[in-house]
Design a protein around this motif. Structure first.
Motif, PDB file in Angstrom:
ATOM      1  N   ALA B 231      34.258   1.236  61.660  1.00  0.00           N
ATOM      2  CA  ALA B 231      34.157   1.990  60.384  1.00  0.00           C
ATOM      3  C   ALA B 231      32.951   3.204  60.710  1.00  0.00           C
ATOM      4  O   ALA B 231      32.047   2.901  61.516  1.00  0.00           O
ATOM      5  N   SER B 232      32.975   4.238  60.059  1.00  0.00           N
ATOM      6  CA  SER B 232      31.890   5.068  60.044  1.00  0.00           C
ATOM      7  C   SER B 232      31.568   5.919  58.820  1.00  0.00           C
ATOM      8  O   SER B 232      32.593   5.992  57.982  1.00  0.00           O
ATOM      9  N   LEU B 284      31.600  10.674  53.912  1.00  0.00           N
ATOM     10  CA  LEU B 284      32.811  10.102  54.113  1.00  0.00           C
ATOM     11  C   LEU B 284      32.838   8.703  54.701  1.00  0.00           C
ATOM     12  O   LEU B 284      31.918   8.597  55.581  1.00  0.00           O
ATOM     13  N   PHE B 285      33.619   7.905  54.084  1.00  0.00           N
ATOM     14  CA  PHE B 285      33.784   6.466  54.666  1.00  0.00           C
ATOM     15  C   PHE B 285      34.963   6.664  55.490  1.00  0.00           C
ATOM     16  O   PHE B 285      36.181   6.929  54.960  1.00  0.00           O
ATOM     17  N   MET B 286      34.863   6.210  56.562  1.00  0.00           N
ATOM     18  CA  MET B 286      36.042   6.221  57.551  1.00  0.00           C
ATOM     19  C   MET B 286      36.203   4.855  58.156  1.00  0.00           C
ATOM     20  O   MET B 286      35.239   4.208  58.312  1.00  0.00           O
ATOM     21  N   ALA B 313      24.437  13.272  59.164  1.00  0.00           N
ATOM     22  CA  ALA B 313      24.112  11.712  59.776  1.00  0.00           C
ATOM     23  C   ALA B 313      25.520  11.182  59.813  1.00  0.00           C
ATOM     24  O   ALA B 313      26.298  11.377  59.090  1.00  0.00           O
ATOM     25  N   VAL B 314      25.548  10.253  61.176  1.00  0.00           N
ATOM     26  CA  VAL B 314      26.848   9.412  61.431  1.00  0.00           C
ATOM     27  C   VAL B 314      26.011   8.158  61.490  1.00  0.00           C
ATOM     28  O   VAL B 314      25.173   7.859  62.393  1.00  0.00           O
ATOM     29  N   GLU B 315      26.816   7.059  60.757  1.00  0.00           N
ATOM     30  CA  GLU B 315      26.480   5.847  60.992  1.00  0.00           C
ATOM     31  C   GLU B 315      27.695   4.987  61.129  1.00  0.00           C
ATOM     32  O   GLU B 315      28.481   4.953  60.371  1.00  0.00           O
ATOM     33  N   ALA B 320      32.150  -6.815  60.828  1.00  0.00           N
ATOM     34  CA  ALA B 320      32.874  -6.902  59.983  1.00  0.00           C
ATOM     35  C   ALA B 320      32.113  -6.902  58.450  1.00  0.00           C
ATOM     36  O   ALA B 320      32.617  -6.718  57.349  1.00  0.00           O
ATOM     37  N   ASP B 321      30.944  -7.627  58.549  1.00  0.00           N
ATOM     38  CA  ASP B 321      30.196  -7.789  57.293  1.00  0.00           C
ATOM     39  C   ASP B 321      29.647  -6.598  56.770  1.00  0.00           C
ATOM     40  O   ASP B 321      29.769  -6.434  55.524  1.00  0.00           O
ATOM     41  N   ARG B 322      29.058  -5.836  57.582  1.00  0.00           N
ATOM     42  CA  ARG B 322      28.603  -4.552  57.137  1.00  0.00           C
ATOM     43  C   ARG B 322      29.808  -3.623  56.563  1.00  0.00           C
ATOM     44  O   ARG B 322      29.633  -2.808  55.625  1.00  0.00           O
ATOM     45  N   ARG B 323      30.916  -3.622  57.260  1.00  0.00           N
ATOM     46  CA  ARG B 323      32.178  -2.963  56.774  1.00  0.00           C
ATOM     47  C   ARG B 323      32.636  -3.449  55.663  1.00  0.00           C
ATOM     48  O   ARG B 323      33.213  -2.651  54.813  1.00  0.00           O
TER      49      ARG B 323
END
Lengths: 478, 478
Positions: B231-232, B284-286, B313-315, B320-323
């Motif tokens: 994810a980003s 944007l959540f991707m 900014a791109v993170e 899986a936890d953070r996602r």
């Protein structure tokens, strides 16, 4: 009797008033000659020719609407005609009436690369559209073979070799313009990629075979031409081994673009007709789409599965020329097997079952194939669970037609028992009506109610899709 | 008047005979208490509660059939109820009558990993199904958020964050079992992956919101859990830059699995509600699905496009936890924005337009957002061309409701002018009926004819989807 054509009235010539109105509207685009009418009363299969009383060459939606209004006023049957590639008697004028030939409606209304869609008139063929798209980097994938029109493909819910990856017409029509039984014109939806605004009339008309409305214009989805396309041909020791490989490909979720089975008899016919030199073994034609890394990965995975199933030979075809020859040969199978016997016609079966039931369905059909008195080819869009037997029959032989019908009957019952369908992609036409109640049970009553509601006089392509004469509500139990 | 609820009769208590029949059939699964009835007369949006006269908790298809037969005999309205997450007044008992609560129909009838499908009762939620699938390596992708049932999702043609890659319920329902207005039970199709055998009743019932039949069981497509999920989160200087990036992602054919827009106001609400610390920028959540190589390639391509559009900014979130925290926060947006104001309700708009028209549609809506007297959140399944404004209104304030209605009215007309739809995924219910004729034109007459044909007495979820009281054929022009 269900599925029987008994009870349909004898064909009558058009009433003079209707002829005059059509002639005024169309001029020399109204054709009454027998040869032209007969050409419009048959497809490419074993079904007998049943010509309409007149052929109207329409040029646009508004003109189709006017023709339908004239026919509605005179209660004449209306039969849409596209490329004439039907395999199930869709264009037989069982009640006489007027054929509307849409093949001159070849306008490409709009191509919108930014939305990955295009709007075309119903008579545009997939070849014409893809030629037109050549410089855009886009293509339209649905590919039933033959010179079929997009309108006809939508009307029969066609699919073909690419469906395992790109879906069928159901998945690739965004919106339709259609002329309904009273001549009114509707557009089924906007071009938005998704909508929850009411009943899905697009999907209702797709597959309705001209019995609910006449598709005159359609917006279809386009796809980027894959960066890399590779193909491979695998020869197997048995049909079972080939099918087992396909089932595993699908179950592993490998996004294969095409996977076609040909049995040894079909390979022999193809070699004779197309001049290829393929080994006469059960054979899979496969194609992979994606980035170069992705197609290489897919081919490697598939080769592993094929080897585990005892593949005899794997040949890859990365260059476009060789690939095109291969797929040309695959698309010519219909003509190749027909050429195995002079004056023969192809009776093509079309069952489709859940993929896990495909090996059993094919295996249980082998005895019928061995015992037949005529040549039978087996080809299949096996990634979808769909395969065709091509029964090469003498259409003048009652005995052969009866033998073919009995064989097809057993095959359909076998497929239905395996939770499948009598037709994966050819449609019902008049040829498969007799299986509809068996396949759908009480849902047939719902289909009949819809037909009555949208075409109360029963003028749209009568005698197709649904069993029994569909009559106004008061005369028939719902 | 079109779209108006005027003229609907006042609710009447159930006739004693009907109550007795229902009570005999259901025992204590027939509920008559006001609290329980009120709970079943509302969804999660601004629409007023309109309770049914009785609530029936059904356990199976046969029981639903019996309830409908009783209601049909007494001409009582029948309203199906799933998770109660409707946003458009789908469950309001506008004509009183009987609510059939299907949420106890939680049986998972079959999971067939080899065919990539599962058959479930209508009350199974997507969470329940995915929990059940945990050990198979498969999942069901359609994901509208909330505790919606699969039956309700099919009935409203739901979609959600994954639709850009996996499609909507239209694409992911293989077959349905449904109870029709006369109590008859149909199965819409076999489990074959494709079929041309007659009218597509599956797609007709998907999105029909309980007005043509009650979905009691469904077979849905399953997918292999991708080998790699990454994810980003990208923060942009403007909504325009974020949307431009999405349009380019789609036009390049990058098979992104999810791409969700949140405007700064929404990010602020999410940070407050979910304890996240996202930069309060257009975001944007991707999410990317595929092999590790494929997801890495997709992320790289998307990052290039984002940078060309001035991304701040791109993170990336590979673990899986953070996602999961990220998507949990996205799914809680409805509750997060509602929490911005005490006692408020969310009026969620739902237009969807062709992707090339999305920037214009969003840009032209900005003035309305700036001028509103209440908080407005903008979130979107932008890869589909679909976005929601969350209008945070006081449902007791006539002035605010009028302001919201006017704003939504302008938004819908803007979307329709851009060849879009008034509802991408929430459905019509009673809330969007007034736009149906504007959106569909003469096609509305076709929908009404189908409704009359399949529900001649108008007992199935009356007052939903279609404008005007739908009456038997003789009383209404077709």
């Amino acid at each position: 009797m269900e599925g029987s054509l008994a009870g349909r009235g004898a064909r009558s010539a058009l009433p003079r008033a209707a002829l005059e109105e059509l002639s005024t509207l169309l001029g020399d685009r109204l054709a009454l000659g027998l040869a032209e009418r007969e050409h419009h009363g048959r497809g490419e299969s074993y079904h007998p020719t049943v010509p309409p009383d007149a052929v109207c060459y329409a040029l646009g939606t508004e003109e189709v609407s006017r023709i339908v209004r004239i026919c509605a006023a005179h209660r004449l049957a209306v039969i849409p005609f596209g490329g004439g590639t039907s395999l199930e008697g869709h264009v037989s004028a069982l009640d006489g009436g007027v054929c509307i030939d849409l093949s001159r409606m070849t306008g490409i209304v709009a191509v919108r690369p930014q939305d990955l869609d295009a709007t075309v008139q119903a008579g545009v063929t997939r070849h014409q559209l893809n030629d037109h798209l050549r410089d855009t980097g886009l293509f339209f994938p649905v590919d039933p073979g033959g010179e079929s029109t997009l309108g006809g493909m939508a009307a029969t819910r066609a699919s073909g070799t690419n469906a395992v990856r790109y879906g069928t017409m159901k998945d690739n029509v965004v919106s339709l313009t259609a002329v309904m039984a009273d001549g009114s014109v509707i557009r089924t939806s906007s071009r938005a990629r998704k909508s929850s605004a009411g009943y899905d009339l697009t999907r209702l008309l797709v597959g309705s075979e001209g019995t609910l409305g006449i598709i005159t214009e359609l917006t279809v989805r386009l796809y980027g031409i894959p960066e890399s396309v590779t193909a491979s041909v695998c020869a197997f020791p048995s049909v079972e081994a080939a099918v087992a490989t396909v089932v595993e490909i699908v179950q592993c979720g490998i996004p294969i673009a095409r996977v076609e089975l040909l049995d040894p008899r079909t390979v022999r016919a193809v070699n004779r007709y197309s001049g290829t030199t393929l080994a006469e073994q059960p054979t899979l034609f496969m194609e992979f789409h994606g980035s170069p890394a992705a197609t290489a990965e897919q081919m490697r995975l598939v080769q592993d599965l094929a080897e585990a199933n005892g593949v005899l030979a794997v040949e890859s075809a990365a260059d476009a020329d060789r690939r095109n020859r291969l797929w040309r040969a695959r698309h010519d199978v219909h003509y190749a097997i027909q050429a195995m016997r002079p004056n023969a016609k192809v009776w093509s079966t079309d069952v489709c079952v859940p993929i896990s039931n495909l090996p059993r369905c094919i295996a249980e059909t082998q005895a019928d194939i061995e015992a037949a008195s005529f040549f039978i080819s087996t080809v299949g869009h096996v990634g979808d669970g769909n395969f065709h037997l091509g029964l090469i029959v003498d259409p003048t032989s009652a005995a052969e037609l009866a033998e073919a019908e009995a064989l097809n009957d057993r095959l359909v019952r076998r497929a239905l028992a395996l939770d499948g369908t009598c037709t994966g992609e050819h449609g019902v036409g008049s040829g498969k009506i007799k299986f509809m109640t068996l396949e759908h049970g009480p849902a047939i009553g719902v289909m009949q109610a819809i037909k009555r509601a949208l075409d109360p006089e029963g003028i749209l392509n009568p005698g197709k899709v649904l069993p029994g004469k569909v009559l106004p509500a008061l005369e028939v139990d719902p």
